[in-house]
Design an enzyme around this catalytic site. Structure first.
Site, PDB file in Angstrom:
ATOM      1  N   TYR A   9      -2.251  -0.148  10.547  1.00 46.75           N
ATOM      2  CA  TYR A   9      -2.286  -0.563   9.131  1.00 46.75           C
ATOM      3  C   TYR A   9      -0.982  -0.153   8.439  1.00 46.75           C
ATOM      4  O   TYR A   9      -0.336  -0.958   7.764  1.00 46.75           O
ATOM      5  CB  TYR A   9      -3.487   0.103   8.460  1.00 46.75           C
ATOM      6  CG  TYR A   9      -3.655  -0.231   6.989  1.00 46.75           C
ATOM      7  CD1 TYR A   9      -4.168  -1.455   6.597  1.00 46.75           C
ATOM      8  CD2 TYR A   9      -3.305   0.688   5.999  1.00 46.75           C
ATOM      9  CE1 TYR A   9      -4.330  -1.759   5.252  1.00 46.75           C
ATOM     10  CE2 TYR A   9      -3.468   0.392   4.657  1.00 46.75           C
ATOM     11  CZ  TYR A   9      -3.980  -0.833   4.285  1.00 46.75           C
ATOM     12  OH  TYR A   9      -4.137  -1.133   2.959  1.00 46.75           O
ATOM     13  N   SER A  34       0.878  -1.180   0.000  1.00 43.91           N
ATOM     14  CA  SER A  34       0.000   0.000   0.000  1.00 43.91           C
ATOM     15  C   SER A  34       0.909   1.223   0.000  1.00 43.91           C
ATOM     16  O   SER A  34       2.073   1.128   0.409  1.00 43.91           O
ATOM     17  CB  SER A  34      -0.849  -0.017   1.281  1.00 43.91           C
ATOM     18  OG  SER A  34      -1.463   1.238   1.483  1.00 43.91           O
TER      19      SER A  34
HETATM   20  N1  LIG Z   1      -8.664  -0.633  -0.946  1.00 48.44           N
HETATM   21  C1  LIG Z   1      -7.625   0.146  -0.788  1.00 48.44           C
HETATM   22  O1  LIG Z   1      -7.709   1.388  -0.715  1.00 48.44           O
HETATM   23  C2  LIG Z   1      -6.246  -0.457  -0.694  1.00 48.44           C
HETATM   24  C3  LIG Z   1      -5.139   0.355  -0.953  1.00 48.44           C
HETATM   25  C4  LIG Z   1      -3.886  -0.190  -0.859  1.00 48.44           C
HETATM   26  C5  LIG Z   1      -3.726  -1.524  -0.519  1.00 48.44           C
HETATM   27  N2  LIG Z   1      -4.818  -2.287  -0.265  1.00 48.44           N
HETATM   28  C6  LIG Z   1      -4.600  -3.675   0.114  1.00 48.44           C
HETATM   29  O2  LIG Z   1      -5.198  -4.523  -0.842  1.00 48.44           O
HETATM   30  C7  LIG Z   1      -5.516  -5.766  -0.232  1.00 48.44           C
HETATM   31  C8  LIG Z   1      -6.932  -6.155  -0.593  1.00 48.44           C
HETATM   32  O3  LIG Z   1      -7.804  -5.181  -0.043  1.00 48.44           O
HETATM   33  P1  LIG Z   1      -9.210  -4.796  -0.686  1.00 48.44           P
HETATM   34  O4  LIG Z   1      -9.225  -3.344  -0.845  1.00 48.44           O
HETATM   35  O5  LIG Z   1      -9.482  -5.670  -1.862  1.00 48.44           O
HETATM   36  O6  LIG Z   1     -10.158  -5.140   0.552  1.00 48.44           O
HETATM   37  P2  LIG Z   1     -11.317  -6.226   0.723  1.00 48.44           P
HETATM   38  O7  LIG Z   1     -11.841  -6.017   2.089  1.00 48.44           O
HETATM   39  O8  LIG Z   1     -12.268  -6.152  -0.423  1.00 48.44           O
HETATM   40  O9  LIG Z   1     -10.546  -7.630   0.612  1.00 48.44           O
HETATM   41  C9  LIG Z   1      -9.854  -8.217   1.669  1.00 48.44           C
HETATM   42  C10 LIG Z   1     -10.175  -9.704   1.690  1.00 48.44           C
HETATM   43  O10 LIG Z   1      -9.366 -10.329   2.690  1.00 48.44           O
HETATM   44  C11 LIG Z   1     -10.175 -11.282   3.350  1.00 48.44           C
HETATM   45  N3  LIG Z   1      -9.655 -11.574   4.687  1.00 48.44           N
HETATM   46  C12 LIG Z   1      -9.692 -10.769   5.786  1.00 48.44           C
HETATM   47  N4  LIG Z   1      -9.136 -11.407   6.826  1.00 48.44           N
HETATM   48  C13 LIG Z   1      -8.732 -12.610   6.393  1.00 48.44           C
HETATM   49  C14 LIG Z   1      -8.084 -13.728   7.013  1.00 48.44           C
HETATM   50  N5  LIG Z   1      -7.758 -13.711   8.312  1.00 48.44           N
HETATM   51  N6  LIG Z   1      -7.803 -14.822   6.261  1.00 48.44           N
HETATM   52  C15 LIG Z   1      -8.161 -14.857   4.951  1.00 48.44           C
HETATM   53  N7  LIG Z   1      -8.779 -13.834   4.313  1.00 48.44           N
HETATM   54  C16 LIG Z   1      -9.046 -12.730   5.028  1.00 48.44           C
HETATM   55  C17 LIG Z   1     -11.556 -10.617   3.429  1.00 48.44           C
HETATM   56  O11 LIG Z   1     -12.592 -11.554   3.706  1.00 48.44           O
HETATM   57  C18 LIG Z   1     -11.629  -9.991   2.049  1.00 48.44           C
HETATM   58  O12 LIG Z   1     -12.211 -10.885   1.105  1.00 48.44           O
HETATM   59  C19 LIG Z   1      -5.291  -5.578   1.267  1.00 48.44           C
HETATM   60  O13 LIG Z   1      -4.054  -6.125   1.627  1.00 48.44           O
HETATM   61  C20 LIG Z   1      -5.257  -4.084   1.423  1.00 48.44           C
HETATM   62  O14 LIG Z   1      -4.503  -3.678   2.538  1.00 48.44           O
HETATM   63  C21 LIG Z   1      -6.080  -1.785  -0.354  1.00 48.44           C
END
Ligand SMILES: NC(=O)c1ccc[n+]([C@@H]2O[C@H](COP(=O)([O-])OP(=O)(O)OC[C@H]3O[C@@H](n4cnc5c(N)ncnc54)[C@H](O)[C@@H]3O)[C@@H](O)[C@H]2O)c1
Length: 312
Positions: A194, A181
């Site tokens: 985070y 991120s």
């Molecule tokens: N959305 C943003 O703004 C953003 C920006 C930068 C990085 N990210 C990163 O991208 C990645 C995906 O995030 P997203 O935005 O798609 O969010 P999201 O909430 O849509 O997806 C996260 C997924 O992880 C799963 N999860 C949570 N805890 C878990 C566990 N203990 N074991 C297995 N699965 C688990 C959830 O059920 C969910 O399906 C994350 O690592 C997040 O930090 C997101």
């Protein structure tokens, strides 16, 4: 694996200087070639495992790799979400499998990795994507949410890499994809735990890559993706309080990320402008940095945060 001894090579300085300049030149040339024109690798025989594949970026990775003919394995703590994505992959004519896994639990990861090896085969592309955020001010964050974010966002990478790297290195074929991120490169309000977890992820990937270089495997690659806030639902609510940098769309992040993976590109920063910020930050005095972040109103982004209630 034995530690490497330093061997002095006469004139090695000139050789390494040549390598540094040569790769910088190649990088510069490639920066001007549109991704669409770059040769892409074939992933149709790969087995791609996506952690947190039941929604957001993970779901999109699963669909993109399915379109390219890969077999997809989805791990998620939310089995219904994972199964729905498997259904979508199958509707595209793909082969996909869903497993309920808590990636923060090492025993659960190792046991399910064994199941995947038996049911599907050796994973060749590992996408470490599962993540959560507490979205609280540091002094208001309950301890259990701090533990949870660190356990899921960083510790899980140790378990999944340990579970799958051996066969990738032995077969000299594979790719590690780390979803970091922009919060892994700088901090912000309401993202202390985070941001700490994502800084750790950046250090993890860098050290993992250094170690895997020791195996001299030309067919093993790593890509680390650092997006800014994106409208996947994880940070729901911040649209109202966001500053000057726009919230990214998941499709844009996916398009650039897939191109990077298929061209074996190591680093992805989104939006690319954030690279300039990181460069300036490396030498400008701290008050200048603060003026810059205030200009973009970075401090206020999380004020409207609601997020995904289910991850709490
Ligand atoms: N959305 C943003 O703004 C953003 C920006 C930068 C990085 N990210 C990163 O991208 C990645 C995906 O995030 P997203 O935005 O798609 O969010 P999201 O909430 O849509 O997806 C996260 C997924 O992880 C799963 N999860 C949570 N805890 C878990 C566990 N203990 N074991 C297995 N699965 C688990 C959830 O059920 C969910 O399906 C994350 O690592 C997040 O930090 C997101």
């Amino acid at each position: 694996m034995q530690p490497i001894e330093y061997v002095f090579i006469p004139f090695s300085f000139l050789w390494y200087l040549f390598l540094i300049l040569w790769h910088a030149l190649i990088g510069l040339i490639f920066a001007f070639i549109p991704y669409a024109l770059l040769p892409k690798k074939d992933v149709s025989n790969d087995i791609v495992l996506v952690t947190g594949g039941g929604s957001g970026f993970g779901r999109l990775f699963a669909l993109e790799f399915t379109k390219l003919g890969s077999t997809v394995v989805i791990w998620d703590i939310n089995l219904t979400g994972a199964e729905n994505v498997v259904k979508e992959c199958k509707e595209l004519g793909g082969k996909a499998f869903a497993y309920k896994v808590d990636v923060s639990n090492s025993e659960n990861v190792y046991k399910t990795a064994d199941d995947v090896r038996k049911d599907v085969g050796d994973v060749t592309i590992l996408i470490n994507n599962a993540g959560v955020v507490a979205g609280r001010y540091l002094l208001d964050a309950p301890d259990h949410l701090i533990h949870k974010t660190l356990d899921i966002n960083i510790k899980s990478h140790f378990w999944t890499v340990k579970a799958f790297a051996r066969s990738i290195l032995d077969n000299n074929h594979g790719h590690f994809v780390t979803i970091a991120s922009m919060a892994g490169h700088y901090g912000g309000t309401q993202i202390t735990e985070y941001s700490a977890s994502k800084h750790a992820v950046v250090g993890f990937e860098d050290s993992m890559f250094c170690e895997f270089e020791l195996y001299k495997r030309s067919g093993v690659f790593s890509t680390i993706i650092s997006p800014f806030y994106t409208s996947t639902g994880m940070f729901d609510g911040i649209e109202k309080t966001a500053g000057l940098l726009p919230i990214l769309t998941p499709d844009y992040v996916m398009h650039v990320s897939m191109n990077a993976i298929l061209t074996n590109t190591r680093y992805v920063f989104l939006p690319p402008l954030t690279k300039l910020y990181l460069f300036l930050r490396s030498f400008l005095p701290e008050p200048s940095i603060r003026a810059m972040t205030s200009f973009f109103r970075i401090e206020g982004y999380m004020a409207g945060y609601k997020g995904r209630e289910k991850t709490k």
